[in-house]
Design an enzyme around this catalytic site. Structure first.
Site, PDB file in Angstrom:
ATOM      1  N   GLU A 137      -3.151  14.728   2.597  1.00 51.62           N
ATOM      2  CA  GLU A 137      -3.824  13.936   1.577  1.00 51.62           C
ATOM      3  C   GLU A 137      -4.125  14.752   0.206  1.00 51.62           C
ATOM      4  O   GLU A 137      -4.320  14.289  -0.586  1.00 51.62           O
ATOM      5  CB  GLU A 137      -4.919  13.121   2.144  1.00 51.62           C
ATOM      6  CG  GLU A 137      -4.526  12.089   3.184  1.00 51.62           C
ATOM      7  CD  GLU A 137      -3.505  11.111   3.172  1.00 51.62           C
ATOM      8  OE1 GLU A 137      -3.164  11.044   1.906  1.00 51.62           O
ATOM      9  OE2 GLU A 137      -2.807  10.865   3.895  1.00 51.62           O
TER      10      GLU A 137
ATOM     11  N   HIS B 130      -6.695   0.610   5.414  1.00 51.33           N
ATOM     12  CA  HIS B 130      -6.803   1.677   6.574  1.00 51.33           C
ATOM     13  C   HIS B 130      -7.117   1.013   7.981  1.00 51.33           C
ATOM     14  O   HIS B 130      -6.993   1.541   9.104  1.00 51.33           O
ATOM     15  CB  HIS B 130      -7.129   2.839   6.224  1.00 51.33           C
ATOM     16  CG  HIS B 130      -6.562   3.373   5.020  1.00 51.33           C
ATOM     17  ND1 HIS B 130      -6.758   2.910   3.668  1.00 51.33           N
ATOM     18  CD2 HIS B 130      -5.910   4.296   5.013  1.00 51.33           C
ATOM     19  CE1 HIS B 130      -6.165   3.390   2.724  1.00 51.33           C
ATOM     20  NE2 HIS B 130      -5.469   4.446   3.502  1.00 51.33           N
TER      21      HIS B 130
ATOM     22  N   HIS C 226       0.738  -1.146   0.002  1.00 50.17           N
ATOM     23  CA  HIS C 226      -0.068  -0.077   0.052  1.00 50.17           C
ATOM     24  C   HIS C 226       0.933   1.208  -0.028  1.00 50.17           C
ATOM     25  O   HIS C 226       1.730   1.503   0.965  1.00 50.17           O
ATOM     26  CB  HIS C 226      -1.019  -0.085   1.285  1.00 50.17           C
ATOM     27  CG  HIS C 226      -1.993   1.170   1.128  1.00 50.17           C
ATOM     28  ND1 HIS C 226      -3.249   0.883   0.542  1.00 50.17           N
ATOM     29  CD2 HIS C 226      -2.033   2.458   1.461  1.00 50.17           C
ATOM     30  CE1 HIS C 226      -3.961   2.139   0.329  1.00 50.17           C
ATOM     31  NE2 HIS C 226      -2.972   3.144   1.126  1.00 50.17           N
ATOM     32  N   ALA C 227       0.595   2.122  -1.081  1.00 51.04           N
ATOM     33  CA  ALA C 227       1.426   3.118  -1.295  1.00 51.04           C
ATOM     34  C   ALA C 227       1.616   4.168   0.185  1.00 51.04           C
ATOM     35  O   ALA C 227       0.721   4.431   0.704  1.00 51.04           O
ATOM     36  CB  ALA C 227       1.262   3.985  -2.069  1.00 51.04           C
TER      37      ALA C 227
ATOM     38  N   TYR D  80      -9.330  11.372   3.873  1.00 44.30           N
ATOM     39  CA  TYR D  80      -9.504  11.334   2.534  1.00 44.30           C
ATOM     40  C   TYR D  80     -10.630  11.984   2.051  1.00 44.30           C
ATOM     41  O   TYR D  80     -10.441  12.514   0.955  1.00 44.30           O
ATOM     42  CB  TYR D  80      -9.130   9.877   2.126  1.00 44.30           C
ATOM     43  CG  TYR D  80      -7.843   9.165   2.498  1.00 44.30           C
ATOM     44  CD1 TYR D  80      -6.809   9.605   1.819  1.00 44.30           C
ATOM     45  CD2 TYR D  80      -8.001   8.300   3.349  1.00 44.30           C
ATOM     46  CE1 TYR D  80      -5.595   8.938   2.384  1.00 44.30           C
ATOM     47  CE2 TYR D  80      -6.797   7.541   3.756  1.00 44.30           C
ATOM     48  CZ  TYR D  80      -5.454   8.015   3.203  1.00 44.30           C
ATOM     49  OH  TYR D  80      -4.416   7.631   3.493  1.00 44.30           O
TER      50      TYR D  80
ATOM     51  N   HIS E 140       0.316  11.747  -5.626  1.00 40.52           N
ATOM     52  CA  HIS E 140      -0.232  12.112  -4.240  1.00 40.52           C
ATOM     53  C   HIS E 140       0.904  11.739  -3.148  1.00 40.52           C
ATOM     54  O   HIS E 140       1.118  12.506  -2.386  1.00 40.52           O
ATOM     55  CB  HIS E 140      -1.233  10.792  -4.204  1.00 40.52           C
ATOM     56  CG  HIS E 140      -1.716  10.789  -2.563  1.00 40.52           C
ATOM     57  ND1 HIS E 140      -2.888  11.258  -2.428  1.00 40.52           N
ATOM     58  CD2 HIS E 140      -1.370   9.886  -1.695  1.00 40.52           C
ATOM     59  CE1 HIS E 140      -3.383  10.861  -1.409  1.00 40.52           C
ATOM     60  NE2 HIS E 140      -2.187  10.274  -0.550  1.00 40.52           N
ATOM     61  N   GLU E 141       1.655  10.762  -3.550  1.00 35.87           N
ATOM     62  CA  GLU E 141       2.860  10.385  -2.520  1.00 35.87           C
ATOM     63  C   GLU E 141       3.999  11.484  -2.317  1.00 35.87           C
ATOM     64  O   GLU E 141       4.233  12.043  -1.360  1.00 35.87           O
ATOM     65  CB  GLU E 141       3.405   9.070  -2.833  1.00 35.87           C
ATOM     66  CG  GLU E 141       2.479   7.792  -2.549  1.00 35.87           C
ATOM     67  CD  GLU E 141       1.694   7.733  -1.496  1.00 35.87           C
ATOM     68  OE1 GLU E 141       2.350   8.331  -0.494  1.00 35.87           O
ATOM     69  OE2 GLU E 141       0.647   7.317  -1.509  1.00 35.87           O
TER      70      GLU E 141
ATOM     71  N   HIS F 279       3.088  14.267  -0.136  1.00 35.21           N
ATOM     72  CA  HIS F 279       3.512  13.882   1.101  1.00 35.21           C
ATOM     73  C   HIS F 279       4.659  14.593   1.301  1.00 35.21           C
ATOM     74  O   HIS F 279       5.234  15.317   2.279  1.00 35.21           O
ATOM     75  CB  HIS F 279       3.189  12.688   1.682  1.00 35.21           C
ATOM     76  CG  HIS F 279       1.926  12.227   1.734  1.00 35.21           C
ATOM     77  ND1 HIS F 279       0.925  12.791   2.443  1.00 35.21           N
ATOM     78  CD2 HIS F 279       1.002  11.093   1.289  1.00 35.21           C
ATOM     79  CE1 HIS F 279      -0.181  12.156   2.362  1.00 35.21           C
ATOM     80  NE2 HIS F 279      -0.210  11.163   1.645  1.00 35.21           N
TER      81      HIS F 279
END
Ligand code: X8Z
Ligand code: ZN
Length: 601
Positions: free
Chosen positions: A398, A498, A340-341, A508, A370-371, A374
């Site tokens: 997020e 999650h 999971h990323a 999210y 997305h990553e 962060h």
């Protein structure tokens, strides 16, 4: 130390109470010294815990799980202890930054450790164990090779065979029941920890992280959902109508919920993979980013390079060399990892990394952005004091990378040399439909996971009703149903990362709204006058500066002040979602009228 305390007790006994010296009142200076000491200690323990978690998730073994649990426990126990000590400054008039830090000390954990060391250790072990169990999860079809989630995801995205989809769905959901007892025990223990810190339960603690009373936050989330619900209903109705054409009456009901295995995603959370089944005929944009990435032979690192390139175009510094050395981009063949990323900053300064088993698809191209969102956020706030090295609220963290991904427009793809010409405005319907299948479809899902957990943590839903409550919410919010009968022997919430990994999920939902608000406002800053779905802030330094100004604040101020930096308002506003999709909503409603498509379930 001990001797001194004993001497004090004896002295108190020896003298009548009336003549005992009064306990000196705590002072603001003491409060500052205390919180700064706590902050430094917590930062050191957090680095240790992040490092241990990184190793565990990249090399799942019994030993790494134990090591990660120990580090998590040390951090949690220290944080809980310091949060309790901080109560001695309650009621004292304090400078704003000190008061905020004392409050954040209580809120720094996702699962609060109970004071009892055995229980605290048990909670950490359960959490690390469930994370590992999920990461190792596989479906082994009889007589065939076992499939991990990466392989299953690919089949779920591509297959149009309802029998195969059903097998995959059932197969994956079978990983969860063995975790149910551990999950229920972790609920008990973390609730105990939360109560010791003065919260009603873990869910109430989670809802307290938004600079407003927990009940007001729950209402705020509802308000936002009500804004977008009509759009979701139209999309749901049209998708169900088209799925009936594909799969027939026997599989998809005319007016009831959509079976959860047909939407191109294991959890029916994003529906972009079934775009070909619902594409507006006249709206085909004429390209497919997945196909282009493959044609251009872009590899995993190449995907990440494109993401980095977007951020540097805005004025952000390139990622450090260590990012490229230490990240995981490809699923290893010889060991178990949590695919999971995720993205982390191990030293809370610039040891940035992502961990992701990248597939070369348009969907994962967006996830890469997305990553990286962060990582760029983490680095932007690295000059803040330790307790403020966080996002304004967790929805902001997020939302950043997704905001950037909204700028992956035809114009941007042309700049990259992915397409020769931009499709005309008449093709926007196709682009909007693609986006809505991911972003609008996600909204109720983003909400319901924590609706379920809030009920679980409060005790309203006991273990004997976990699965029923899960499907009640799936029905109520998403209009989606289990494709086969379920019982309490199933633990379907546990088949979503999650839940076993204890990652709160309302973030999210917030991000799904905030990213459209940020995109609209940054596009304005960049001077874009096109339809907002055609605006890309690529290369725009003014938009980059605005973004960075907000990111740098970290968690130092209440989130409405951070929002104001970009949006000029302190209120989250789902009208940005409605504005973005307005032409699609109009088109959907026309189809609904023309074809007499039933709405709702
Ligand atoms: O978990 C994630 C990210 C890591 S923070 C990949 N997301 C949610 C999910 O996959 O369920 C991104 C959107 C929703
Ligand atoms: Zn994320």
């Amino acid at each position: 130390m001990r001797r001194l305390a004993l001497a004090l007790v004896l002295a108190l006994i020896a003298f009548p109470v009336a003549s005992a010296p009064p306990t000196p009142a705590a002072t603001p200076a003491e409060a500052r010294a205390f919180v700064e000491g706590a902050e430094a200690k917590l930062l050191a323990l957090s680095v240790e815990a992040e490092r241990a978690t990184w190793v565990q998730e990249n090399f799942i073994t019994d030993d790494t799980e134990t090591i990660a649990a120990l580090a998590a426990e040390r951090r949690a126990a220290a944080a809980a202890g310091m949060a309790k000590q901080a109560t001695r400054f309650d009621g004292l008039a304090l400078p704003a930054d000190v008061a905020r830090k004392l409050e954040l000390l209580k809120l720094s954990l996702v699962l609060a450790a109970p004071a009892n060391p055995a229980e605290s250790a048990e909670l950490a072990r359960l959490a690390a164990g469930m994370n590992g169990t999920y990461g190792k999860g596989k479906y082994c079809p009889p007589g065939k090779e076992c499939l991990d989630l990466t392989a299953i995801d690919k089949r779920m995205a591509e297959s149009r065979d309802p029998k195969e989809l059903l097998e995959l769905w059932k197969g994956w959901h079978a990983i969860a029941p063995p975790m149910k007892n551990d999950f229920a025990r972790a609920v008990e223990l973390s609730n105990k920890g939360a109560r010791e810190l003065g919260f009603a339960d873990t869910g109430a603690m989670w809802r307290s992280k938004y600079d407003m009373p927990p009940e007001a936050f729950a209402k705020e989330v509802d308000r936002l959902f009500q804004q977008v619900r009509p759009l979701y209903l139209s999309l749901h109705a049209y998708v169900r109508f088209q799925l009936r054409k594909q799969y027939g009456d026997a599989v998809v009901p005319a007016t009831g919920p959509i079976p959860a295995h047909l939407l191109g995603n294991m959890w029916a959370q994003t529906w972009g993979n079934i775009y070909p089944l619902v594409a507006p005929k006249e709206g085909d944009p004429g390209y497919d980013v997945t196909v282009i990435l493959k044609e251009k032979k872009v590899d995993e690192k190449g995907m990440v390079r494109y993401g980095e390139g977007f951020f540097t175009s805005l004025g952000f510094a390139p990622l450090p060399a260590t990012f490229w050395e230490r990240s995981l981009f490809t699923k290893p063949r010889d060991r178990e990892v949590v695919c999971h990323a995720s993205a982390t900053d191990v030293d809370y300064v610039d040891d940035l990394r992502i961990k992701m088993c990248i597939a070369i698809t348009a969907e994962e191209f967006a996830v890469v952005h997305h990553e990286l969102g962060h990582n760029f956020y983490q680095r932007a706030y690295n000059k803040q004091p330790g307790l403020f090295r966080e996002s304004a609220n967790d929805g902001f963290h997020e939302a950043i990378g997704d905001t950037i991904a909204l700028s992956i427009t035809p114009g941007y793809l042309k700049k990259l040399g992915f397409i020769a010409a931009e499709p005309p405005a008449s093709k926007d319907l196709g682009l909007l439909m693609q986006m809505a299948l991911d972003k609008v479809a996600f909204l109720p899902f983003g909400l319901l996971i924590d609706r379920w957990r809030w009920k679980v943590y409060s005790g309203e839903v006991p273990p004997g009703k976990y699965n029923q409550a899960w499907w009640d919410l799936r029905l109520e919010y998403q209009g989606v149903a289990a494709p086969v009968a379920r019982t309490e022997a199933d633990f379907d919430a546990g088949a979503k990362y999650h839940v076993p990994a204890s990652v709160p999920y309302t973030r999210y939902f917030l991000a799904d709204i905030l990213q459209f608000q940020f995109h609209r406002d940054l596009a304005k800053t960049a001077g874009c006058t096109d339809a907002v779905n055609r605006c890309s802030v690529y290369g725009n330094k003014a938009a980059g500066k605005k973004l960075n100004d907000m990111l740098e604040m970290g968690m130092s101020k209440p989130w409405p002040e951070a929002l104001e930096k970009i949006s000029g308002t302190k209120t989250m506003d789902a009208t940005a979602v409605l504005d973005y999709f307005a032409p699609l909503q109009k088109w959907l409603d026309e189809q609904i009228r023309k074809e007499k498509i039933p709405v709702g379930w």
